[in-house]
Scaffold this motif. Structure first.
Motif, PDB file in Angstrom:
ATOM      1  N   UNK A 258       0.842  -1.185   0.000  1.00  0.00           N
ATOM      2  CA  UNK A 258       0.000   0.000   0.000  1.00  0.00           C
ATOM      3  C   UNK A 258       0.883   1.242   0.000  1.00  0.00           C
ATOM      4  N   UNK A 259       0.676   2.130  -0.966  1.00  0.00           N
ATOM      5  CA  UNK A 259       1.391   3.397  -0.964  1.00  0.00           C
ATOM      6  C   UNK A 259       0.431   4.430  -0.419  1.00  0.00           C
TER       7      UNK A 259
ATOM      8  N   UNK B 213      10.748   4.872   3.969  1.00  0.00           N
ATOM      9  CA  UNK B 213      10.258   4.034   2.875  1.00  0.00           C
ATOM     10  C   UNK B 213       8.955   4.610   2.319  1.00  0.00           C
ATOM     11  N   UNK B 214       8.076   5.032   3.221  1.00  0.00           N
ATOM     12  CA  UNK B 214       6.791   5.598   2.791  1.00  0.00           C
ATOM     13  C   UNK B 214       7.015   6.853   1.951  1.00  0.00           C
ATOM     14  N   UNK B 215       8.010   7.666   2.332  1.00  0.00           N
ATOM     15  CA  UNK B 215       8.348   8.853   1.539  1.00  0.00           C
ATOM     16  C   UNK B 215       8.693   8.421   0.114  1.00  0.00           C
ATOM     17  N   UNK B 216       9.510   7.393   0.010  1.00  0.00           N
ATOM     18  CA  UNK B 216       9.968   6.936  -1.307  1.00  0.00           C
ATOM     19  C   UNK B 216       8.851   6.310  -2.133  1.00  0.00           C
ATOM     20  N   UNK B 217       7.829   5.793  -1.447  1.00  0.00           N
ATOM     21  CA  UNK B 217       6.714   5.216  -2.196  1.00  0.00           C
ATOM     22  C   UNK B 217       5.704   6.289  -2.592  1.00  0.00           C
ATOM     23  N   UNK B 218       6.041   7.566  -2.319  1.00  0.00           N
ATOM     24  CA  UNK B 218       5.241   8.654  -2.871  1.00  0.00           C
ATOM     25  C   UNK B 218       4.197   9.264  -1.961  1.00  0.00           C
ATOM     26  N   UNK B 219       4.321   9.061  -0.652  1.00  0.00           N
ATOM     27  CA  UNK B 219       3.318   9.641   0.248  1.00  0.00           C
ATOM     28  C   UNK B 219       3.364  11.170   0.197  1.00  0.00           C
TER      29      UNK B 219
END
Ligand SMILES: Cc1cc2nc3c(=O)[nH]c(=O)nc-3n(C[C@H](O)[C@H](O)[C@H](O)COP(=O)(O)OP(=O)(O)OC[C@H]3O[C@@H](n4cnc5c(N)ncnc54)[C@H](O)[C@@H]3O)c2cc1C
Ligand SMILES: Cc1cc2nc3c(=O)[nH]c(=O)nc-3n(C[C@H](O)[C@H](O)[C@H](O)COP(=O)(O)OP(=O)(O)OC[C@H]3O[C@@H](n4cnc5c(N)ncnc54)[C@H](O)[C@@H]3O)c2cc1C
Ligand code: SF4
Ligand code: SF4
Ligand code: FES
Lengths: 471, 280
Positions: free
Chosen positions: A286-287, A306-312
């Motif tokens: 989930x992003x 990691x969440x930053x990198x997945x585009x949050x």
């Protein structure tokens, strides 16, 4: 060589630009150049009574290896480090140096200790091309492994890998049994690529393979084979390094809503399963747009970054104590902030709320304030009466701690556990209550650090080698 | 790596049985255990129940329904080829004791998983009544295999093409009403079926066990993806289960959590099918 009067500042680490790295999983810290490494090494005072070494859990002879770096003799520097540390490329990157070797450096009071970790990393990275046997045993050739001396290592985290390397270097046949399909333990499934490239872990494993260590993946010990089976099959000793991989949950309302993950699940999907490359890789992750991460340690930092990198759009770390008390490595916290992660300190989670489809929509938290110091000496956070508020979120990641991995423990009732459920082992030798069964790393200490797990693996391996007559 | 010793198409394009070379798993597997597979290096880890074992031949049998990309990719492999990763036996084995008469209910592909459990009960000396159901006769599985050790095999189909026209729960209800000797019910199948079974047996006060199929990643208790609510407590299906007391399972939550990744699953499968079409 030492310039006692004039303290130059530490040579800073070349980094990827914070904006650029928000969208890539490639490594953030780029590593010193040779000039930078030698310049940093020359800052070392080469103290008569160096204190740095005593701060290192595996007692790396920092003074000597740094001297070799300053002189440009990287082979000698590598040999010095490898003498006590089998995974320097990993430790140089992930050790909490500011609490270990660098804390004890004579220059620490100036706020500018020698960058021992960065130098260790430089040496390890530089030396990678060399022959593995040379690297690990200090000899030209690999030891011929004695087929009559066999040891099983369970798990392939840093404790087991270290034990396996030590044993093989002493001519003992070793087989490592790992439950997952990839080797490395937390180094592979937990710590993200941007902090510890997986290629480094692979190289370390490859070294061990070349030394003759045998690896079996997809082997869940306790299920497909028991600890007793090892002895029946002719192994003379067993090392258990299964880690503390059981994720804890809060037990609060709404915790099983869609969009609430343990950090282990989130990081496993991304790191082990490479979910960040979905749909090229099949495992979805989930992003979230508005991500909340609970916890204040390395795990929470890794999940947030990691969440930053997945585009949050927005990532907020929620921690119940103050910023100063966050247990994460300083560097990780700084990097997270540089990358735009928000901190919400002194708030505690109360409940998750979702919509009619069961999708998470918000987290209710309660404001905390610092009260009297508790047993750990830290001021205890106490809830502020009726100070509740909501944080909108579609993805919440729990990085609030882990417990002992149960699979092997349940099937091996003869092991004695301590009151927290971890394996009771002799602190000197690592031996458990079952003779010739040793244990070390997080499954003994609870979640700790890579270098402590390695230290435990090494101590146990030394004792095993002694018992088998290989020392 | 595990080699496919035999591939048997049970229902074309839908359900397949594979016999895999896995001597160590076969030796330890018990009814109720499952394996986690990965078909190729881009693939996800996904669980399938061990439907049977042959310790002497060193093989295990799995039966799967083609649901999406992972099962479709598995279905592309032929006899002699290998599955990249096979990990097991996982989960707690079924709690099998001599109790008397046990009813084993299987729906759809769940019949295969139920088969191993029913066989275990028969071997333990229990009298096994198997009740199996599917939409129509051609979708029924394992009827012959079940007959080998079941005292009776009762069939229900939605369209009445075989056995009773209707649901397995009707057959189950009638049986429980007429036979007070039933000591235990085991049900494996789609979630709505297991929930309905739980409702039927609750009124008779008969112990009932269901095998939960929550979404899994590692399968060894390290991620919590598979968590289910049982007796109002969070349990991990992969290590605490997959079987639980049916009367205590929160089926609403299970149904909800199974939908975690529906859009991504669709995307994966569509991409895969398109690319497969192009290759043809
Ligand atoms: C996200 C994250 C970030 C971290 N960051 C840092 C950091 O920056 N610096 C630092 O020093 N430490 C860090 N740590 C902690 C550190 O990674 C651990 O302390 C260390 O890895 C423990 O090593 P170990 O050998 O005990 O076990 P682990 O690394 O936990 O490995 C255990 C292995 O055993 C396997 N296993 C479990 N059960 C079985 C079984 N029954 N049969 C076979 N195999 C089994 C597991 O699959 C796993 O691969 C971090 C941890 C996490 C989770
Ligand atoms: C313990 C256990 C035993 C199982 N035994 C069998 C069996 O014997 N035969 C059989 O046909 N099926 C079995 N299943 C279900 C099987 O794992 C899923 O059908 C399969 O993962 C679907 O993957 P897919 O990519 O083909 O489909 P997808 O399109 O990915 O998914 C279809 C649906 O399957 C479920 N699912 C998806 N990924 C997973 C996952 N990683 N783990 C579990 N469920 C998932 C979800 O509900 C999803 O909506 C079992 C599940 C569990 C948990
Ligand atoms: S292993 Fe860790 S603590 Fe020891 S010297 Fe290296 S970086 Fe410092
Ligand atoms: S204490 Fe610091 S300055 Fe002294 S030898 Fe060690 S690293 Fe060098
Ligand atoms: S699948 Fe990860 S804990 Fe069960």
């Amino acid at each position: 060589m030492s310039k006692k009067n004039k303290i130059h500042p530490r040579v800073s680490m070349p980094m990827q630009d914070p904006q650029a790295r928000r969208s890539t999983f490639s490594e953030v810290a780029l590593g010193y150049t040779q000039e930078q490494a030698q310049a940093e090494a020359r800052r070392c005072l080469q103290c008569k009574n160096p204190t740095c070494q005593s701060g290192c859990p595996v007692e790396v002879d920092c003074k000597t290896f740094i001297h070799h770096v300053a002189e440009g003799d990287f082979d000698a520097a590598y040999a010095t480090i490898k003498n006590t540390n089998s995974l320097p490329a990993v430790c140089g990157r992930v050790c909490p140096q500011e609490k270990q070797c660098e804390l004890r450096c004579k220059l620490a009071p100036t706020g500018q200790p020698v960058a021992i970790g960065r130098l260790e990393r430089y040496v390890a990275d530089t030396f990678y091309a060399a022959n593995p046997c040379d690297a690990i045993t200090g000899g030209e050739e690999c030891r011929i492994l004695n087929p009559d001396m066999r040891v099983a290592c369970v798990g392939s985290g840093p404790s087991s890998l270290t034990a396996a390397g030590y044993l093989a270097a002493h001519g003992i046949s070793v087989t490592v049994f790992e439950a997952l399909h990839e080797l490395g333990g937390v180094l592979t499934y937990g710590i993200p690529e941007f902090r510890l490239p997986k290629s480094i872990v692979h190289t370390e494993v490859e070294y061990l393979r070349q030394m003759g260590v045998e690896f079996k993946t997809n082997w869940v010990v306790g299920k497909i084979i028991s600890v007793q089976d090892f002895f029946d099959q002719g192994y003379q000793a067993v090392f258990i390094g299964v880690g503390a991989g059981l994720p804890k949950f809060l037990g609060i309302e709404g915790e099983n809503l869609l969009g609430v993950y343990s950090a282990n699940e989130y990081l496993t999907r991304v790191n082990l399963m490479r979910g960040y490359k979905f749909p090229d890789m099949d495992t979805p992750v989930a992003a979230g747009r508005q991500v909340v991460v609970l916890g204040g340690g390395n795990v929470a930092m890794d999940a947030a970054r990691t969440a930053v990198r997945l585009g949050a759009d927005k990532v907020t770390i929620v921690y119940r104590r103050s910023k100063e008390e966050m247990p994460a490595r300083l560097e990780e916290l700084e990097h997270a902030l540089e990358e735009g992660v928000h901190l919400e300190n002194l708030v505690a989670p109360v409940a998750f709320t979702g919509n009619e489809n069961g999708q998470l929509t918000s987290l209710t938290v309660q404001r905390m304030e610092l009260g009297e110091p508790d047993a750990s000496g830290r001021r205890r956070p106490v809830p502020v009466q009726s100070a509740f508020f909501e944080i909108p979120t579609d993805l919440a990641i729990l990085g609030i701690g882990t417990g002992p991995n149960q699979v092997l423990l349940r099937e091996t009732p003869a092991l004695t556990l301590n009151k927290w459920g971890y394996i009771q082992a002799n602190p000197e030798t690592g031996e458990t209550e079952i003779p010739m069964v040793f244990a070390g790393g997080d499954i003994v200490t609870g979640a700790a650090t890579v270098v402590l797990a390695m230290g435990a693996g090494r101590r146990a391996a030394r004792e095993i080698a002694r018992r088998l007559g290989a020392l | 790596m595990a080699k496919i010793i035999r591939k048997r198409v049970l229902i074309p394009e839908r359900v397949t049985e594979l016999t895999l070379e896995a001597p160590e798993i076969a030796a330890k597997a018990r009814p109720g255990n499952f394996v986690i597979l990965r078909v190729c290096k881009e693939g996800e880890r996904f669980p399938l129940t061990i439907a049977d074992t042959d310790v002497e031949a060193g093989t295990i049998t799995i039966v799967y329904l083609v649901m999406g990309k992972s099962t479709a990719m598995l279905n592309c492999l032929e006899q002699g080829q290998e599955v990249l990763d096979l990990c097991g036996p996982l989960g707690q084995a079924t709690d099998i004791h001599p109790v008397g008469t046990v009813i084993c209910v299987g729906g759809g592909t769940g019949i295969a998983a139920m088969h191993h459990i029913a066989k275990g009960h028969a071997l333990a000396g229990n009298r096994v009544i198997s009740i199996i159901g599917a939409r129509s006769a051609d979708l029924l599985l394992f009827e012959e295999e079940l007959k080998k050790f079941s005292h009776e095999v009762l069939v229900a189909t939605d369209d009445g093409s075989k056995g009773v026209k209707g649901l397995v729960t009707q057959v189950l209800h009638d049986r429980l009403a007429s036979d007070p000797e039933i000591k235990e019910v085991v049900a494996v199948g789609p979630v709505p079926m297991m929930r309905a079974v739980a409702e039927v047996t609750r009124s008779f006060g008969v112990k009932t066990v269901v095998s939960l199929n929550s979404i899994m990643v590692d399968g060894i208790g390290m991620c919590g993806a598979c968590r289910v609510r049982v007796d109002n407590q969070t349990r991990f299906a992969c290590v605490d289960g997959p079987e639980f007391d049916a009367h205590k399972v929160d089926f609403n939550e299970l149904t909800m959590r199974l939908k975690s990744f529906v859009p991504q699953e669709k995307q994966s499968y569509t991409c895969y099918c398109e690319c497969h079409e192009q290759k043809k």
